[in-house]
Design a protein around this motif. Structure first.
Motif, PDB file in Angstrom:
ATOM      1  N   THR A   1      29.999  40.695  35.871  1.00 27.57           N
ATOM      2  CA  THR A   1      28.857  39.784  36.044  1.00 27.57           C
ATOM      3  C   THR A   1      28.709  38.844  34.844  1.00 27.57           C
ATOM      4  O   THR A   1      28.747  39.302  33.715  1.00 27.57           O
TER       5      THR A   1
ATOM      6  N   THR B   1      35.402  36.813  39.280  1.00 29.40           N
ATOM      7  CA  THR B   1      34.556  36.300  38.205  1.00 29.40           C
ATOM      8  C   THR B   1      35.392  35.803  37.035  1.00 29.40           C
ATOM      9  O   THR B   1      35.078  34.780  36.416  1.00 29.40           O
ATOM     10  N   THR B   2      36.477  36.523  36.717  1.00 29.23           N
ATOM     11  CA  THR B   2      37.355  36.100  35.634  1.00 29.23           C
ATOM     12  C   THR B   2      38.022  34.770  35.967  1.00 29.23           C
ATOM     13  O   THR B   2      38.106  33.869  35.124  1.00 29.23           O
TER      14      THR B   2
ATOM     15  N   VAL C   1      29.479  38.015  29.417  1.00 26.95           N
ATOM     16  CA  VAL C   1      29.959  38.759  30.577  1.00 26.95           C
ATOM     17  C   VAL C   1      29.840  40.250  30.265  1.00 26.95           C
ATOM     18  O   VAL C   1      30.403  40.729  29.291  1.00 26.95           O
TER      19      VAL C   1
ATOM     20  N   LEU D   1      35.538  32.002  35.575  1.00 30.72           N
ATOM     21  CA  LEU D   1      35.262  31.694  34.176  1.00 30.72           C
ATOM     22  C   LEU D   1      36.372  30.856  33.560  1.00 30.72           C
ATOM     23  O   LEU D   1      36.113  29.893  32.828  1.00 30.72           O
TER      24      LEU D   1
ATOM     25  N   CYS E   1      32.763  43.429  31.795  1.00 30.83           N
ATOM     26  CA  CYS E   1      33.753  42.359  31.898  1.00 30.83           C
ATOM     27  C   CYS E   1      35.163  42.848  32.190  1.00 30.83           C
ATOM     28  O   CYS E   1      36.019  42.051  32.558  1.00 30.83           O
TER      29      CYS E   1
END
Length: 271
Positions: free
Chosen positions: A271, A138-139, A258, A142, A261
């Motif tokens: 998420t 996810t990081t 987030v 992003l 995070c």
């Protein structure tokens, strides 16, 4: 994920067998097709007996580390001692020519970091700081979306990361370098550096000490970072709060939140 099969596995020793080693790194080794756990290093005799029974590998005492480094039985080391001990153990590992995955933060002073870097140059092994979010899906997504302009020109970043750290914990007994900024602050600092794709040029901060606790550092700190292109980032970290984490990023075309995070573990999902 299917991983390639390697004829020769990297033999890891783990120095410092606390929570991060047993909860995160060692289970990762067990799942890696190209690596194997070859040795553990601890200063606790009772822990050593339990570790040897659990993992079925030799357990060495810190005092015997030079012998282990010269044994030819390991190729690489994961080092996860308390922060103030990083230089003490990283330097001999690197001078021995072994590869080192060093838990963040790298060390507790610029002088110590430079000594570790010099040891790496001298020994020739590889050195990496273990900041897992560089690889967290996810990081990574992003950061990619920021690069692709999904949020337009980035304007600001805000984050909070706190937990209630017992005063008996080793992180609570080493002054500033065992406090929330070097420990928890790594996360928002690294997040915003990668999201903005830039380094801060100015920092200001204010801290406080919670009444009734005897930490020898400010246990709650608010930090503001200014970047050369005008972006502003702020974050607050605390060792005296209920568990909390989250971050917000906003640009001139959109924003994203987030939450959680920074967490890791079997029940954590960024998420």
């Amino acid at each position: 994920m299917n991983q390639p099969i390697h004829d020769t596995k990297i033999r890891y020793a783990v120095i410092g067998c606390g929570q991060i080693s047993q909860q995160s790194f060692i289970p990762g080794i067990e799942r890696a097709a190209n690596s194997t756990l070859a040795a553990l290093v601890t200063g606790d005799i009772k822990k050593a007996e339990a570790l040897e029974a659990r993992y079925s590998v030799p357990v060495w005492h810190y005092d015997d580390l030079p012998e282990l480094l010269a044994s030819g039985e390991i190729d690489a080391v994961y080092l996860a001692t308390p922060n103030g001990l990083h230089r003490q153990y990283a330097v001999p590992v690197l001078e021995a020519g072994l590869h080192l995955l060093l838990e963040k933060p790298m060390a507790t002073s610029v002088e110590d970091c430079e000594a570790i870097l010099q040891a790496q140059r001298s020994g020739g092994g590889k050195l990496m700081i273990a900041y897992r979010l560089h690889c967290e899906p996810t990081t990574v997504e992003l950061v990619s979306r920021c690069r692709e302009g999904d949020f337009g020109t980035l304007v600001g970043f805000s984050s909070v990361f706190g937990q209630d750290v017992p005063q008996s914990n080793h992180r609570a007994r080493g002054g500033y370098w065992s406090g929330p900024v070097p420990d928890l602050g790594n996360y928002p600092i690294n997040a915003v550096r990668h999201l903005f794709g830039a380094e801060p040029v100015e920092v200001t901060a204010v801290g406080t000490r919670t009444p009734g606790r005897d930490f020898n550092f400010d246990d709650t700190v608010s930090v503001v970072l200014r970047f050369a292109d005008g972006q502003i980032a702020d974050f607050m970290v605390s060792y005296a709060s209920a568990p909390v984490e989250g971050m917000s990023l906003f640009g001139n075309k959109g924003s994203v939140k987030v939450d959680p995070c920074y967490a890791f573990g079997p029940s954590a999902a960024i998420t």
